[in-house]
Design a protein around this motif. Structure first.
Motif, short mmCIF file in Angstrom:
data_model
loop_
_atom_site.label_atom_id
_atom_site.label_comp_id
_atom_site.label_asym_id
_atom_site.label_seq_id
_atom_site.Cartn_x
_atom_site.Cartn_y
_atom_site.Cartn_z
N GLY A 199 9.43 10.55 -5.55
CA GLY A 199 9.03 9.31 -4.89
C GLY A 199 8.30 9.58 -3.60
N PHE A 200 7.83 8.50 -2.99
CA PHE A 200 7.00 8.59 -1.79
C PHE A 200 7.46 7.57 -0.76
CE2 PHE A 200 4.57 9.93 -5.44
CZ PHE A 200 3.92 11.08 -5.00
N ARG A 201 7.53 8.00 0.49
CA ARG A 201 7.71 7.10 1.61
C ARG A 201 6.31 6.84 2.17
NH1 ARG A 201 6.46 7.50 7.37
NH2 ARG A 201 7.91 6.18 8.51
N VAL A 202 5.88 5.61 2.19
CA VAL A 202 4.50 5.26 2.54
C VAL A 202 4.43 4.90 4.02
CG1 VAL A 202 2.49 3.87 1.96
CG2 VAL A 202 4.18 4.43 0.18
N ASP A 203 3.82 5.79 4.80
CA ASP A 203 3.73 5.59 6.24
C ASP A 203 2.78 4.45 6.57
OD1 ASP A 203 4.24 6.71 9.01
OD2 ASP A 203 2.06 6.86 8.94
N ALA A 204 3.19 3.60 7.52
CA ALA A 204 2.35 2.49 7.99
C ALA A 204 1.73 1.73 6.83
CB ALA A 204 1.27 3.01 8.93
N ALA A 205 2.55 1.38 5.86
CA ALA A 205 2.06 0.79 4.61
C ALA A 205 1.35 -0.54 4.82
CB ALA A 205 3.22 0.61 3.64
N HIS A 206 1.62 -1.22 5.93
CA HIS A 206 1.05 -2.54 6.18
C HIS A 206 -0.30 -2.48 6.88
CE1 HIS A 206 3.15 -1.16 9.71
NE2 HIS A 206 2.55 -2.07 10.45
N MET A 207 -0.80 -1.30 7.19
CA MET A 207 -1.98 -1.19 8.05
C MET A 207 -3.26 -0.80 7.33
SD MET A 207 -0.51 0.64 11.46
CE MET A 207 0.32 -0.32 12.70
N LEU A 208 -3.20 -0.46 6.06
CA LEU A 208 -4.35 0.16 5.41
C LEU A 208 -5.56 -0.77 5.34
CD1 LEU A 208 -1.97 2.03 4.71
CD2 LEU A 208 -2.96 2.28 2.43
N PRO A 232 -6.59 -9.61 10.80
CA PRO A 232 -7.68 -8.65 10.53
C PRO A 232 -7.23 -7.22 10.28
CG PRO A 232 -8.26 -10.09 12.36
CD PRO A 232 -6.83 -10.37 12.05
N THR A 233 -6.12 -6.77 10.88
CA THR A 233 -5.76 -5.36 10.77
C THR A 233 -4.31 -5.13 10.35
OG1 THR A 233 -5.10 -5.20 13.11
CG2 THR A 233 -7.42 -4.77 12.58
N TRP A 234 -3.57 -6.17 10.02
CA TRP A 234 -2.11 -6.02 9.86
C TRP A 234 -1.63 -6.82 8.66
CZ3 TRP A 234 0.62 -3.34 13.87
CH2 TRP A 234 2.01 -3.32 13.76
N ASP A 235 -1.05 -6.16 7.66
CA ASP A 235 -0.35 -6.85 6.57
C ASP A 235 -1.27 -7.83 5.83
OD1 ASP A 235 1.71 -7.78 4.90
OD2 ASP A 235 2.35 -9.28 6.36
N ARG A 236 -2.40 -7.33 5.37
CA ARG A 236 -3.35 -8.20 4.68
C ARG A 236 -2.99 -8.34 3.19
NH1 ARG A 236 -7.71 -9.89 6.99
NH2 ARG A 236 -8.91 -9.95 5.06
N ASP A 237 -3.35 -9.49 2.62
CA ASP A 237 -2.96 -9.79 1.24
C ASP A 237 -3.53 -8.81 0.23
OD1 ASP A 237 -1.34 -11.96 1.81
OD2 ASP A 237 -2.92 -13.45 1.55
N GLU A 238 -4.71 -8.27 0.50
CA GLU A 238 -5.32 -7.37 -0.50
C GLU A 238 -4.55 -6.07 -0.70
OE1 GLU A 238 -6.94 -8.59 2.27
OE2 GLU A 238 -8.47 -7.17 2.95
N LEU A 239 -3.57 -5.81 0.14
CA LEU A 239 -2.73 -4.64 -0.06
C LEU A 239 -1.97 -4.70 -1.38
CD1 LEU A 239 -1.33 -4.11 3.54
CD2 LEU A 239 -2.78 -2.53 2.28
N GLN A 240 -1.69 -5.92 -1.86
CA GLN A 240 -0.99 -6.04 -3.14
C GLN A 240 -1.80 -5.43 -4.27
OE1 GLN A 240 1.04 -10.03 -3.70
NE2 GLN A 240 -0.18 -10.45 -1.87
N GLU A 241 -3.09 -5.67 -4.28
CA GLU A 241 -3.95 -5.09 -5.30
C GLU A 241 -3.99 -3.58 -5.18
OE1 GLU A 241 -8.73 -4.86 -6.39
OE2 GLU A 241 -7.98 -6.46 -5.08
N LEU A 242 -4.07 -3.10 -3.96
CA LEU A 242 -4.12 -1.66 -3.72
C LEU A 242 -2.85 -0.99 -4.25
CD1 LEU A 242 -5.20 -0.10 -0.33
CD2 LEU A 242 -3.26 0.79 -1.59
N TYR A 243 -1.69 -1.55 -3.88
CA TYR A 243 -0.43 -0.92 -4.28
C TYR A 243 -0.13 -1.14 -5.77
CZ TYR A 243 0.36 0.14 0.61
OH TYR A 243 0.24 0.63 1.88
#
Length: 545
Positions: A199-208, A232-243
């Motif tokens: 498994g992986f611990r994802v650092d700063a997962a909300h910032m990508l 603009p830089t924090w916890d954006r919705d498109e992270l769901q698609e990425l993950y």
């Protein structure tokens, strides 16, 4: 529980490799050092280890400035050493989680060196966030954004352009709107999964994800913007698609690889990271950031379990890690608030009492008593629990580190308000004495205090009342008692005493107050401190009802 869901109620032990055990006497912990302590890890009774970054790095931020995501820092070992460690841990039924650092690379990563050597607007620069400056000659940064480590969030390169770094200047942010970046990390996940990583611990997962379209907001506008998925830089919705892309990679393995997000987001947003379609699990830092207070703990537990149920995940409980003051010191020392990334503030000078250091300078006995009680409560909760190396020894925070020996960039960039995170990253003590208390024959990369020997494994091993013995017995019992992820609160009639029942007759009572509390009927299985006919203050007990 199926083998693919081993993580739901696992106990994971975080190892900060540079500070765990040094096998080659260079003052830095390494893979072979961890391997030499594998009996210790197995005896402790953990289900998995989480290895903080071990990649090649200039150590501008404790290894979180990664030069090569597919290799091991030569000071820590080789890929062969890593594979041998994974195999040995698996032989002991201990799984392996590793840190993945996707928000930024090192400024010495091959990609960034290529970007600096390339022209503005080139594909190499498009992997990062390069912008022209402002002002008549472009000598001012694109915005007034501030780094989380203090100072500007932009650094200028020789041709006049500026690059974004949310953390240190040596950690340029990657551009996750670039398909090449996204594909690169899918390949990196496969690289380590193919080598047995569980498994992986994802650092700063909300910032990508970042919206870098013009006009860029000011720092004040960033701070005022709601963090609702559109920031603009924090916890954006498109992270769901990425993950979701990451989840496809994880599920291509048998059993599927796991992931846990380090996501500093509002609890209502946690399910976006912890759903089965994305990373699957996310840290809950609320207990770690809370005072030792029964009502606050009760509220946090309820809210966290509710959020986890919404996502179909389990809560990931944590009281310590490599970024925060050790809880044996936090609970014994006043600690005024937290900073922008959720870390307790520690003032270097002025009137604030520094958290940690020589136990005679703080209320170490009270801090440790509360820490033991809080840990026993946490380990009884439904969900997984993360422990940080040395907490099983009751280690205090090390405060007495000379400025010239500190390593954390947050100290050097913001020393007026922070002493940084070095105090919890000091190599842990294995023996009562010696040049590095058994860490390694070559000394220690951070100075260890004179009082360390009394907290060593040698001093505590076999001592029935030691914190190490408490952790070992708690983890043994926990594995025996675990059942469904359910909790039922039991009324105590006091605001400072919490009690709850777990399926199978497991009853937990935790007295946060000063006055004793009558013990309920039942077989006493374990207590965090001495106990008689009543439950003393700042003590937790496990009973079989």
């Amino acid at each position: 529980m199926s083998i693919s869901e081993w993580w739901r109620q696992a106990v994971v032990y975080q190892i900060y490799p540079r500070s765990f055990a040094d096998a080659n006497a260079d003052g830095i912990g390494d893979m072979r050092g961890i391997l030499s302590r594998i009996d210790y890890l197995a005896t402790l009774g953990i289900d998995a280890v989480w290895l903080s970054p071990f990649y090649p790095s200039d150590l501008a931020d404790g290894g979180y400035d990664v030069i090569d995501y597919r290799d091991v820092d030569p000071r820590i070992g080789t890929l062969a050493d890593f594979e041998a460690l994974v195999a040995a841990l698996h032989t002991r039924d201990i799984r392996v989680i590793i840190d993945i650092v996707p928000n930024h690379s090192s400024n010495n990563h091959a990609w960034f060196r290529e970007a600096v050597a390339s022209e503005p607007g080139s594909p190499a620069r498009a992997r990062y966030h390069f912008r022209d400056g402002t002002g008549p000659d472009g000598s001012e940064p694109p915005t007034d954004w501030r780094s989380l480590f203090g100072g500007r969030a932009w650094t200028q390169v020789a041709d006049g352009q500026w690059y974004l770094h949310t953390f240190a200047a040596e950690q340029p942010d990657l551009n996750w709107s670039n398909p090449e970046v996204r594909q690169e990390f899918l390949d990196i996940l496969r690289f380590w999964s193919d080598r047995g990583v569980d498994g992986f611990r994802v650092d700063a997962a909300h910032m990508l994800a970042k919206d870098m379209s013009d006009p860029l907001p000011t720092q004040a506008e960033l701070e005022d913007h709601p963090r609702d998925g559109t920031h603009p830089t924090w916890d954006r919705d498109e992270l769901q698609e990425l993950y979701a892309e990451w989840r496809t990679v994880f599920n291509s393995y048998d059993p599927p690889r796991t992931a846990v997000a380090e996501a500093a987001v509002h609890r209502s947003r946690v399910p976006l990271y912890a759903s089965p379609q994305t990373l699957g699990q996310s840290f809950f830092f609320d207990l770690q950031l809370s005072d030792y207070d029964a009502e606050r703990f009760h509220t946090i537990i309820d809210e966290s379990l509710e959020v986890a149920a919404t996502s179909g995940s389990s809560v990931t409980w944590v009281l310590n890690n490599h970024d925060t003051i050790r809880h044996a010191s936090r609970y014994g020392t006043p600690c005024p608030g937290v900073n922008a990334i959720g870390e307790p503030l520690r003032k270097h000078g002025g009137d604030w009492l520094m958290a940690g250091g020589d136990p005679v300078l703080i209320d170490a006995a009270r801090g440790l008593r509360r820490a033991r009680a809080a840990t026993m409560l946490m380990l009884a909760l439904p969900g997984s629990a993360y422990l940080y190396q040395g907490e099983e020894l009751g280690l205090q925070e090390v405060a007495e580190i000379p400025d010239e020996q500190r390593q954390d960039p947050s100290f050097f960039r913001n020393r007026a308000n922070e002493v940084g995170r070095d105090g919890c990253r000091v190599p842990i003590p294995w023996t009562r004495s010696g040049p590095s208390y058994g860490f390694g024959d070559g000394g220690s990369h951070l100075p260890q205090p004179l009082w360390f020997g009394g907290y060593s494994v040698e001093a505590e091993d076999g001592e029935p009342t030691s914190t190490l013995s408490l952790y070992r017995e708690a983890l043994r019992l926990r594995r025996e008692l675990l059942a469904a992820e359910e909790l039922t609160w039991v009324a105590t009639g006091r605001d400072d005493v919490l009690s709850f029942a777990r399926p199978g007759g497991w009853l937990v009572v935790s007295n946060f107050g000063a006055e004793p509390f009558p013990l309920p009927d039942g077989e006493m299985l374990l207590s965090s401190g001495p106990i008689g006919d009543e439950l003393p203050g700042e003590t937790t007990v496990w009973l079989r009802a």
